[in-house]
Write a protein that holds these residues in place. Structure first.
Motif, short mmCIF file in Angstrom:
data_model
loop_
_atom_site.label_atom_id
_atom_site.label_comp_id
_atom_site.label_asym_id
_atom_site.label_seq_id
_atom_site.Cartn_x
_atom_site.Cartn_y
_atom_site.Cartn_z
N GLN A 1 0.80 -1.30 -0.32
CA GLN A 1 -0.10 0.22 -0.34
C GLN A 1 1.23 0.91 0.08
OE1 GLN A 1 -3.25 0.17 0.05
NE2 GLN A 1 -3.74 1.90 -0.18
N GLN A 3 1.97 4.60 0.61
CA GLN A 3 1.24 6.39 1.72
C GLN A 3 2.18 7.44 1.29
OE1 GLN A 3 1.84 4.62 5.72
NE2 GLN A 3 -0.57 4.41 5.47
N VAL A 5 3.47 10.85 2.01
CA VAL A 5 3.06 12.17 3.53
C VAL A 5 4.07 13.54 3.56
CG1 VAL A 5 3.41 12.01 5.92
CG2 VAL A 5 3.14 10.62 5.55
N TYR A 119 -3.84 8.21 -5.93
CA TYR A 119 -2.76 7.81 -4.13
C TYR A 119 -2.56 9.37 -3.61
CZ TYR A 119 -1.75 2.75 -6.04
OH TYR A 119 -1.97 2.19 -5.78
N GLY A 121 -2.01 12.40 -0.01
CA GLY A 121 -1.33 12.57 1.29
C GLY A 121 -2.52 12.90 1.61
N GLN A 122 -2.13 13.30 2.83
CA GLN A 122 -3.09 13.78 3.82
C GLN A 122 -3.35 15.14 3.59
OE1 GLN A 122 -0.65 12.60 4.69
NE2 GLN A 122 0.42 15.45 5.96
#
Length: 130
Positions: A1, A3, A5, A119, A121-122
């Motif tokens: 997965q 990720q 950031v 995909y 990020g936050q």
């Protein structure tokens, strides 16, 4: 997965600079096409810049000459150098990634488009004071 950031956001005076970073984990960034996007309150998410695996870049017109996207695949990190920040630049800034396709390559088109990237990020907040 995969990720993503983001980091590096903050508050800066108009005309100042910030450098955002986006760290990719769970895979190798060299397998991904990547981009930066932003979203201000009450506005749609918009493309800022994108970069392919070979370092070829594309910018939305509003950011040409002021922002620079780059990547360091050895560090699995994407960057956005933002110079000459303006009062209209405050927003949440997001990095995004898409697996490279051997058939279609990386996303193309006149400017980066959020729907091309699965995909995300936050986000990291950028504030510009006048």
């Amino acid at each position: 997965q995969v990720q993503l950031v983001e980091s590096g956001g903050g508050s800066v005076q108009s005309g100042g600079s910030l450098k955002l970073s986006c760290s990719l984990s769970g895979s190798t960034s060299s397998n991904y096409c990547m981009g930066w996007f932003r979203q201000a309150p009450g506005k749609e998410r918009e493309g800022v810049a994108r970069i392919d695996r070979d370092g070829n870049t594309n910018y939305a017109d509003s950011f040409k000459g002021r922002f620079t996207i780059s990547r360091d695949n050895g560090k699995n990190t994407l960057y956005l150098q933002m110079n000459s920040l303006k009062p209209e630049d405050p927003a949440m800034y997001y990095c995004a990634a898409r697996s490279y396709s051997s058939t279609f390559g990386c996303p193309s088109g006149p400017q980066p488009t959020p729907s091309q990237y699965p995909y995300w990020g936050q986000g990291t907040q950028v504030t510009v004071s006048s």
